[in-house]
Scaffold this motif. Structure first.
Motif, PDB file in Angstrom:
ATOM      1  N   PHE A  33       0.839  -1.203   0.000  1.00  0.00           N
ATOM      2  CA  PHE A  33       0.000   0.000   0.000  1.00  0.00           C
ATOM      3  C   PHE A  33       0.872   1.251   0.000  1.00  0.00           C
ATOM      4  CE2 PHE A  33      -2.128   3.436   2.317  1.00  0.00           C
ATOM      5  CZ  PHE A  33      -3.337   3.527   1.643  1.00  0.00           C
ATOM      6  N   TYR A  34       1.831   1.327   0.906  1.00  0.00           N
ATOM      7  CA  TYR A  34       2.667   2.533   0.986  1.00  0.00           C
ATOM      8  C   TYR A  34       3.600   2.637  -0.216  1.00  0.00           C
ATOM      9  CZ  TYR A  34       0.683   3.547   5.485  1.00  0.00           C
ATOM     10  OH  TYR A  34      -0.210   3.868   6.472  1.00  0.00           O
ATOM     11  N   ARG A  35       3.955   1.507  -0.781  1.00  0.00           N
ATOM     12  CA  ARG A  35       4.777   1.531  -1.989  1.00  0.00           C
ATOM     13  C   ARG A  35       3.967   2.077  -3.171  1.00  0.00           C
ATOM     14  NH1 ARG A  35       7.265  -3.492  -1.501  1.00  0.00           N
ATOM     15  NH2 ARG A  35       5.451  -4.464  -2.490  1.00  0.00           N
ATOM     16  N   ALA A  36       2.736   1.623  -3.317  1.00  0.00           N
ATOM     17  CA  ALA A  36       1.919   2.022  -4.463  1.00  0.00           C
ATOM     18  C   ALA A  36       1.324   3.416  -4.300  1.00  0.00           C
ATOM     19  CB  ALA A  36       0.795   1.001  -4.675  1.00  0.00           C
ATOM     20  N   VAL A  37       0.888   3.748  -3.098  1.00  0.00           N
ATOM     21  CA  VAL A  37       0.155   5.001  -2.874  1.00  0.00           C
ATOM     22  C   VAL A  37       1.096   6.186  -2.683  1.00  0.00           C
ATOM     23  CG1 VAL A  37      -1.456   6.178  -1.327  1.00  0.00           C
ATOM     24  CG2 VAL A  37      -1.849   3.776  -1.968  1.00  0.00           C
ATOM     25  N   PHE A  38       2.160   5.982  -1.899  1.00  0.00           N
ATOM     26  CA  PHE A  38       3.056   7.097  -1.563  1.00  0.00           C
ATOM     27  C   PHE A  38       4.394   7.028  -2.294  1.00  0.00           C
ATOM     28  CE2 PHE A  38       0.113   7.064   2.027  1.00  0.00           C
ATOM     29  CZ  PHE A  38      -0.154   8.419   2.174  1.00  0.00           C
ATOM     30  N   GLY A  39       4.583   5.988  -3.107  1.00  0.00           N
ATOM     31  CA  GLY A  39       5.824   5.888  -3.864  1.00  0.00           C
ATOM     32  C   GLY A  39       7.023   5.471  -3.052  1.00  0.00           C
TER      33      GLY A  39
END
Length: 253
Positions: free
Chosen positions: A150-156
């Protein structure tokens, strides 16, 4: 200031008694309070040596007082859309805050709320990793397998797996000395507390700071130190409003 995608950029205390909070954090860390006017909803800033270190906002809606962590975004609207697409929930829709920036709040798939800040004139934290300033940011999640992507996809986030054993699962934003935040699998830890973002304030003596906090009306939490760790001497307390606050100082061993 150059920002890494998704790095922690701001912290904010939401509390029903802003006067008591100002006095407590002022006495404990030497932070001062700078008030704003009605055009910014009477939002206040905690200043460390005259520079912004945290927000202070009155809680008048009857929910529990809390500290919040905000992550950097180059486009708050796009970040909120990505959060929806990857299993998150929107708590506060994107909005512009005068000429300061754009903000929003989402909940990740494990239910942890996290703020979004897209700077315009206000860039967030003036410093980190120094005395009386936040030095580390960490998500304690009961949904680790969903939180990391999630944090990889949403916040880069550029993620680095530190450990993946049943006893300790941990991923960081960045690697080694360049790491800026972490995600910890909290399953089986913290007595079943809900998923949440936390931060640690750097102090020169965790024991003395905890003792001072207790004198100022804070409460000691069970099994929360101070104790030496590979990352420093850690302690967690509840401020006079009951809001958890984490400290980190040099180890004593």
């Amino acid at each position: 200031m150059s920002r890494v995608p998704g790095e922690p950029i701001w912290i904010e205390l939401f509390t029903a008694d802003t006067d008591r909070a100002g006095a407590f954090y002022g006495d404990l860390f030497g932070w001062t309070v700078e008030e704003s006017g009605p055009e910014l909803g009477n939002y206040a800033l905690f200043l460390r040596d005259g520079e912004p270190i945290a927000g202070l906002m009155r809680n008048d809606i009857g929910v529990p007082d809390t500290w919040s962590v905000y992550l950097h975004s180059a486009d708050a609207v796009a970040t909120v859309a990505a959060a929806r697409a990857h299993g998150g929930q929107v708590v506060v829709e994107p909005m512009q805050v005068a000429d300061r920036g754009h903000m929003a709040v989402v909940a990740d798939p494990s239910g942890a709320s996290v703020g979004i800040w897209q700077p315009l004139e206000f860039d967030g934290l003036a410093t980190r990793g120094e005395d009386r300033a936040p030095s580390w940011f960490e998500l304690h999640t009961t949904g680790y397998a969903a939180a990391v992507p999630f944090y990889r996809a949403v916040f880069g986030w550029s993620t680095h797996e530190v450990s993946d054993s049943p006893e300790f699962r941990y991923t960081t934003l960045g690697k080694d000395d360049d790491a800026l935040a972490g995600i910890m699998d909290a399953t089986g830890h913290f007595d079943g507390q809900p998923s949440a973002w936390v931060f640690y304030v750097q102090v020169d003596d965790a024991d003395a700071t905890l003792a001072r906090a207790l004198d100022l009306g804070a409460r000691r939490l069970p099994d929360t130190g101070p104790h030496d760790t590979p990352y420093g001497r850690l302690a967690v307390l509840a401020d006079p409003a009951g809001v958890p606050l984490s400290l980190v100082g040099p180890n004593r061993g």
